[in-house]
Design an enzyme around this catalytic site. Sequence first.
Site, PDB file in Angstrom:
ATOM      1  N   ARG A 103       0.783  -1.065   0.031  1.00  0.00           N
ATOM      2  CA  ARG A 103       0.025   0.099   0.083  1.00  0.00           C
ATOM      3  C   ARG A 103       0.743   1.216   0.001  1.00  0.00           C
ATOM      4  O   ARG A 103       1.553   1.292   0.935  1.00  0.00           O
ATOM      5  CB  ARG A 103      -0.925  -0.042   1.238  1.00  0.00           C
ATOM      6  CG  ARG A 103      -1.957   1.101   1.166  1.00  0.00           C
ATOM      7  CD  ARG A 103      -2.647   0.922   2.846  1.00  0.00           C
ATOM      8  NE  ARG A 103      -3.604   1.955   2.774  1.00  0.00           N
ATOM      9  CZ  ARG A 103      -4.700   2.421   2.391  1.00  0.00           C
ATOM     10  NH1 ARG A 103      -5.422   1.268   1.625  1.00  0.00           N
ATOM     11  NH2 ARG A 103      -5.271   3.321   2.773  1.00  0.00           N
ATOM     12  N   HIS A 130      -6.715   1.220  -7.292  1.00  0.00           N
ATOM     13  CA  HIS A 130      -7.143   0.683  -6.015  1.00  0.00           C
ATOM     14  C   HIS A 130      -8.103  -0.555  -6.367  1.00  0.00           C
ATOM     15  O   HIS A 130      -9.331  -0.753  -6.147  1.00  0.00           O
ATOM     16  CB  HIS A 130      -7.931   1.453  -4.965  1.00  0.00           C
ATOM     17  CG  HIS A 130      -8.263   1.383  -3.512  1.00  0.00           C
ATOM     18  ND1 HIS A 130      -7.496   0.062  -3.010  1.00  0.00           N
ATOM     19  CD2 HIS A 130      -8.594   1.988  -2.724  1.00  0.00           C
ATOM     20  CE1 HIS A 130      -7.871  -0.065  -1.762  1.00  0.00           C
ATOM     21  NE2 HIS A 130      -8.585   1.016  -1.368  1.00  0.00           N
ATOM     22  N   GLN A 133     -10.088  -2.500  -3.354  1.00  0.00           N
ATOM     23  CA  GLN A 133     -11.332  -1.983  -3.231  1.00  0.00           C
ATOM     24  C   GLN A 133     -12.401  -2.485  -4.298  1.00  0.00           C
ATOM     25  O   GLN A 133     -13.604  -2.626  -4.054  1.00  0.00           O
ATOM     26  CB  GLN A 133     -11.146  -0.578  -3.223  1.00  0.00           C
ATOM     27  CG  GLN A 133     -12.499   0.148  -2.927  1.00  0.00           C
ATOM     28  CD  GLN A 133     -12.745   0.000  -1.758  1.00  0.00           C
ATOM     29  OE1 GLN A 133     -12.179   0.022  -0.719  1.00  0.00           O
ATOM     30  NE2 GLN A 133     -14.305  -0.574  -1.354  1.00  0.00           N
ATOM     31  N   ASP A 229     -16.090   9.115  -3.385  1.00  0.00           N
ATOM     32  CA  ASP A 229     -15.010   9.052  -2.645  1.00  0.00           C
ATOM     33  C   ASP A 229     -14.621  10.337  -1.841  1.00  0.00           C
ATOM     34  O   ASP A 229     -15.301  11.460  -2.381  1.00  0.00           O
ATOM     35  CB  ASP A 229     -13.648   8.385  -3.304  1.00  0.00           C
ATOM     36  CG  ASP A 229     -12.420   8.200  -2.555  1.00  0.00           C
ATOM     37  OD1 ASP A 229     -12.647   8.356  -1.323  1.00  0.00           O
ATOM     38  OD2 ASP A 229     -11.375   7.836  -2.883  1.00  0.00           O
ATOM     39  N   CYS A 269     -15.840   4.055  -0.424  1.00  0.00           N
ATOM     40  CA  CYS A 269     -14.690   3.178   0.003  1.00  0.00           C
ATOM     41  C   CYS A 269     -14.223   3.467   1.318  1.00  0.00           C
ATOM     42  O   CYS A 269     -13.646   2.611   2.043  1.00  0.00           O
ATOM     43  CB  CYS A 269     -13.510   3.312  -0.997  1.00  0.00           C
ATOM     44  SG  CYS A 269     -12.826   4.960  -1.131  1.00  0.00           S
ATOM     45  N   ARG A 297     -14.152  -6.555   1.469  1.00  0.00           N
ATOM     46  CA  ARG A 297     -12.774  -6.430   1.285  1.00  0.00           C
ATOM     47  C   ARG A 297     -12.125  -7.806   1.918  1.00  0.00           C
ATOM     48  O   ARG A 297     -11.495  -8.227   1.336  1.00  0.00           O
ATOM     49  CB  ARG A 297     -12.244  -5.131   2.187  1.00  0.00           C
ATOM     50  CG  ARG A 297     -12.450  -3.858   1.693  1.00  0.00           C
ATOM     51  CD  ARG A 297     -11.899  -3.518   0.337  1.00  0.00           C
ATOM     52  NE  ARG A 297     -10.463  -3.645   0.326  1.00  0.00           N
ATOM     53  CZ  ARG A 297      -9.315  -2.761   0.830  1.00  0.00           C
ATOM     54  NH1 ARG A 297      -9.831  -1.492   1.154  1.00  0.00           N
ATOM     55  NH2 ARG A 297      -8.371  -2.802   0.931  1.00  0.00           N
TER      56      ARG A 297
END
Length: 310
Positions: A103, A130, A133, A229, A269, A297
């Site tokens: 990450r 991402h 996600q 987001d 997210c 997730r």
Amino acid sequence: MPKHFLTLLDLGRDDLLRVLARAKELKALRGTPAHPRPLEGKSVAIVLEKASTRTRVSFEVGVFELGGQPVTLLAKDTQLGRGEPIEDTARMLSRFVHAIVFRTFGHQKVQTLAKHSRVPVINGLCDRFHPCQLLADLQTVQEALGTEDLRDVPVAWIGDGNNVSHSWILAAALLGLDLRLACPDGFFPEAAVLEMAARAAREVGIDPQIRVVRDPREAAEGARVVTTDVWASMGQESEAVARARVFEGYQVDAALMERAARDAIFLHCLPAHRGEEVSADVIDGPASRVWDEAENRLHAQKALLEHLVR
């Protein structure tokens, strides 16, 4: 050569659908004696350059439930944080563990790690994509709509043309979503990502509908999924005030959801800023599936790990 997961395109259409189907199975098997443990005797490194809640916990718990040992490394506390080249970290770390979750900030860092790793590298998030996600998001949409076939499902992205929006674009290319992205001038998705999606769609014989518009109302009209987001992501904190002015009018509120389909769901997210990109009555309301999305997730990444780690 190990199989990496840097973007959704690394799976392709068929394997993406397989991973999503397996995520559904693993979710049903959780906590039962029938749950598989394919990572028995194996370890997975989770390397975090960016702060994390969902990515860290979902991967740590997921590796454990698959029978493996998660090894979480905060980059600032490692030699990577003291300037060790990513190439050297990859060569060393991949001799210890059976997969690496990274990450980080720049996408090139993930690519470099993968290039020099002996084991699968999973993009846990970078500034450009991402993909983990999106696995959870797609699983959540399948659950909410009651179908695995997402072709022509209208999805409205509202806000910044950022890493999550880029992954939605690639998902649309592979699955045939009707994706509308409402973004203000100067914050459109990268043209290069749209080109990647067009090439991928041609390769799998999909004719996706991917449109970038300026008006959130146009994007939301008849949508069955509305998603957004934060306006200022990690690393953009100094731009928060300026971005708030630019994104005024891009909040997902009750009025915008009224334009969506009657059974539309809302996704985010997380973490969310109530009163900015989404109103409290939407994220806490009956259309919200953000907590299912966050839980997924775990299940989607378990399916991904099972797919990648041999």
